[in-house]
Design a protein around this motif. Structure first.
Motif, mmCIF file in Angstrom:
data_model
loop_
_atom_site.group_PDB
_atom_site.id
_atom_site.type_symbol
_atom_site.label_atom_id
_atom_site.label_comp_id
_atom_site.label_asym_id
_atom_site.label_seq_id
_atom_site.Cartn_x
_atom_site.Cartn_y
_atom_site.Cartn_z
ATOM 1 N N LYS A 84 35.905 35.175 31.671
ATOM 2 C CA LYS A 84 36.526 33.883 31.369
ATOM 3 C C LYS A 84 37.020 33.213 32.650
ATOM 4 O O LYS A 84 36.753 32.029 32.895
ATOM 5 C CB LYS A 84 37.684 34.073 30.388
ATOM 6 C CG LYS A 84 38.394 32.786 29.991
ATOM 7 C CD LYS A 84 39.442 33.078 28.919
ATOM 8 C CE LYS A 84 40.178 31.806 28.512
ATOM 9 N NZ LYS A 84 41.021 31.263 29.582
ATOM 10 N N SER A 85 37.743 33.970 33.471
ATOM 11 C CA SER A 85 38.242 33.434 34.740
ATOM 12 C C SER A 85 37.095 33.062 35.659
ATOM 13 O O SER A 85 37.142 32.048 36.363
ATOM 14 C CB SER A 85 39.155 34.464 35.422
ATOM 15 O OG SER A 85 40.269 34.769 34.625
ATOM 16 N N GLU A 88 35.609 29.756 34.569
ATOM 17 C CA GLU A 88 36.502 28.629 34.835
ATOM 18 C C GLU A 88 36.408 28.180 36.283
ATOM 19 O O GLU A 88 36.372 26.985 36.581
ATOM 20 C CB GLU A 88 37.941 29.017 34.492
ATOM 21 C CG GLU A 88 38.221 29.084 32.999
ATOM 22 C CD GLU A 88 39.646 29.514 32.710
ATOM 23 O OE1 GLU A 88 40.397 29.813 33.663
ATOM 24 O OE2 GLU A 88 40.007 29.562 31.520
#
Length: 239
Positions: A84-85, A88
């Motif tokens: 997820k990071s 992003e």
């Protein structure tokens, strides 16, 4: 570069000292690759201990060095954060290997998992892919850089430990991570607009992929000796 990786330093009352040195190169002897390390011994009350100790170290890249390796695609660069990071924000042309995905695995399973992931990423690194295919370097000897969000983040150092534990010894860390690189990108745009150029410090060595060396330099009491790693012989300038 100038063989100045030697010196003498006094320990504090807790037996601690900080040693500053250039980043040493891993090397291979008898098909075994040894990670970056330093040798040291101790002196007390005028007597030298004849036991030579070894301390394994990891080296950090500054922004200029990291940017050069990124541009040259000479090192596989891994983001240690979760998926997820990574989605992003991540540094362009780098790839994801979340350190948490390796936690709790046996050494064998962890090594197999890392090898599989790295093999998949190698297609994006033609120079490294060619060297591995031609068996000029082993998969475990591929130069790797880890990074995460910023200096305070420890994910990259944890991934680095997993890599070394799995036999990947040619590993570096870029502690500045996403934050430092993102700030650099903004700074570069400003400098380009004002016709300024930045000269990066050259860190690549022509023999960076050649880990097979026979000799290393040892400096003792100001005298330089050549140590043959294979047979243990030591020579001064007069052989």
């Amino acid at each position: 570069n100038n063989e100045d990786n030697h010196g003498l330093i006094k320990l504090n009352k807790d037996g601690e000292a900080t040693i500053v040195l250039n980043c040493p190169q891993p090397y291979k002897v008898d098909n075994i690759t040894y990670p970056r390390h330093v040798h040291y011994t101790l002196e007390k009350d005028g007597e030298w201990d004849d036991k030579i100790r070894t301390y394994i170290i990891t080296c950090e890249l500054n922004l200029e060095q990291f940017s050069e390796l990124l541009k040259d695609k000479s090192h596989l660069i891994l983001n240690a954060l979760d998926e997820k990071s990574f989605k992003e924000y991540h540094i362009p042309e780098t790839y994801n290997l979340n350190h948490k995905s390796l936690e709790g695995l046996t050494k064998n399973k962890k090594t197999l998992k890392i090898k599989k992931i790295i093999k998949n990423y190698l297609s994006n690194y033609p120079q490294l892919q060619k060297l591995v295919n031609q068996k000029e370097i082993k998969l475990l000897d591929i130069p790797i850089v880890t990074y995460c969000e910023k200096k305070e983040c420890n994910a990259s150092s944890k991934l680095l430990e997993h890599l070394i534990d799995s036999g990947f010894t040619n590993v570096l860390e870029f502690p500045g991570g996403n934050v430092q690189y993102k700030n650099k990108s903004v700074s570069d745009k400003k400098e380009n607009n004002s016709d300024k150029s930045v000269k990066n410090e050259k860190v690549l060595d022509k023999d960076m992929y050649n880990l097979n060396i026979d000799d290393e330099i040892i400096v003792y009491e100001g005298i330089k000796y050549k140590h043959n790693i294979t047979n243990g012989e030591v020579f001064d300038d007069d052989d």
